[in-house]
Design a protein around this motif. Structure first.
Motif, PDB file in Angstrom:
ATOM      1  N   THR A 156      23.159  45.553   6.303  1.00 24.24           N
ATOM      2  CA  THR A 156      24.428  46.685   5.538  1.00 24.24           C
ATOM      3  C   THR A 156      25.706  46.858   5.488  1.00 24.24           C
ATOM      4  O   THR A 156      25.852  45.657   5.124  1.00 24.24           O
ATOM      5  CB  THR A 156      24.098  48.014   7.568  1.00 24.24           C
ATOM      6  OG1 THR A 156      24.933  46.783   8.239  1.00 24.24           O
ATOM      7  CG2 THR A 156      23.207  48.089   8.295  1.00 24.24           C
TER       8      THR A 156
ATOM      9  N   ALA B 289      22.042  52.945   7.009  1.00 22.71           N
ATOM     10  CA  ALA B 289      20.138  53.276   8.043  1.00 22.71           C
ATOM     11  C   ALA B 289      19.531  54.218   7.178  1.00 22.71           C
ATOM     12  O   ALA B 289      18.671  54.169   7.619  1.00 22.71           O
ATOM     13  CB  ALA B 289      21.432  54.106   9.347  1.00 22.71           C
TER      14      ALA B 289
ATOM     15  N   ASP C 232      23.162  44.442  11.267  1.00 18.94           N
ATOM     16  CA  ASP C 232      23.953  46.290  10.966  1.00 18.94           C
ATOM     17  C   ASP C 232      25.146  45.531  11.745  1.00 18.94           C
ATOM     18  O   ASP C 232      25.827  45.379  12.393  1.00 18.94           O
ATOM     19  CB  ASP C 232      23.631  47.133  12.127  1.00 18.94           C
ATOM     20  CG  ASP C 232      24.311  47.828  12.307  1.00 18.94           C
ATOM     21  OD1 ASP C 232      24.159  48.608  10.879  1.00 18.94           O
ATOM     22  OD2 ASP C 232      23.943  49.213  12.957  1.00 18.94           O
TER      23      ASP C 232
END
Length: 268
Positions: free
Chosen positions: A150, A180, A124
């Motif tokens: 991500t 997300a 992320d």
């Protein structure tokens, strides 16, 4: 075997290979570079498509290099470049005389078909290419099902990430450019518990977690950690430390967590 020789500074293949050091060109062309003998051997053994290869006399002077060049010639065009032109295309300071221009393989979440007990890794916003490559390599070694990235994560097809994976890029499914919402929806669909690494008072120690069930391990940005949306949706987890260090490098954290998962799944 005779290969087509490249002598001109203006050769299109040299220019294309050199342009792939920039992300915008990799994305435009859907291509990336793999450089070095071992990495190129691993590409040749994989299902990834090679557009063309550049080799030098230095490479062909070794038996290993000749064998590799001959193997590649069965699946792609192999061109013999002068040392000067090869250096224009290469990313490393001391190249080994071989690089491949490879077609990117892009997976979607729908492509993932993990077995009944998946172990997913989420990056992320991890921005350092060395960290991204190291985590992909570690995830492969620990038997992860896939790595999900991500939108803020470093480009997995950059020169440094590709080299840092040490070939694991060609073994492990990767899905990039996720938000997300997509990750959370996928976790629900796969019935995965979302474990988010965090230095937080409410976090629970890693070694108390059940990592032998379907899980998704989330590792965040080097400076800011995991994004708020994933942090609020997951189970906060920390790695216990007894020394004076405040935190661990994200690549080290991933290694600790992934091999604890491997231990629980295989060696209990």
């Amino acid at each position: 075997m005779d290969f087509m020789r490249i002598e001109s500074d203006a050769n299109k293949k040299i220019k294309l290979a050199a342009s792939l050091h920039q992300r915008k060109n990799r994305e435009k062309e859907g291509l990336f570079l793999a450089e070095g003998v071992r990495l190129c051997e691993m590409v040749a053994e994989s299902s990834w498509k090679v557009k063309f290869a550049l080799v030098t006399e230095q490479l062909l002077s070794t038996e290993r290099g000749r064998v590799l060049a001959d193997k590649l010639s069965a699946i792609a065009e192999v061109c013999l470049a002068s040392e000067k032109n090869f250096l224009k295309a290469a990313a490393t300071e001391q190249p080994q005389g071989i690089l491949l221009v490879v077609e990117q393989q892009k997976n979607s979440l729908q492509d993932l078909q993990a077995a009944g007990n998946p172990l997913y890794v989420v990056l992320d916003g991890v921005q350092d290419p060395g960290n991204v490559g190291t985590i992909i390599r570690t995830a492969d070694a620990a038997g992860a099902s896939a790595v999900l990235c991500t939108k803020g994560t470093a480009d997995v097809f950059s020169d440094k990430v590709v080299r840092s994976t040490m070939g694991s890029l060609f073994h492990l499914p990767l899905v990039t450019g996720l938000g997300a919402e997509g990750i959370l929806g996928f976790a629900r669909a796969q019935n995965c518990e979302l474990l988010v690494t965090a230095l937080d008072e409410s976090a629970q120690p890693l070694y108390g977690r059940n990592l032998a069930r379907p899980i998704m391990l989330v590792f965040g940005n080097e400076g800011n950690g995991v994004s708020a949306e994933l942090l609020s949706a997951g189970e906060k987890t920390y790695i216990p430390m007894v020394g004076g260090a405040e935190s661990l490098n994200v690549g080290v954290s991933a290694a600790v967590a992934l091999f604890e998962a491997l231990r629980q799944r295989r060696y209990r």
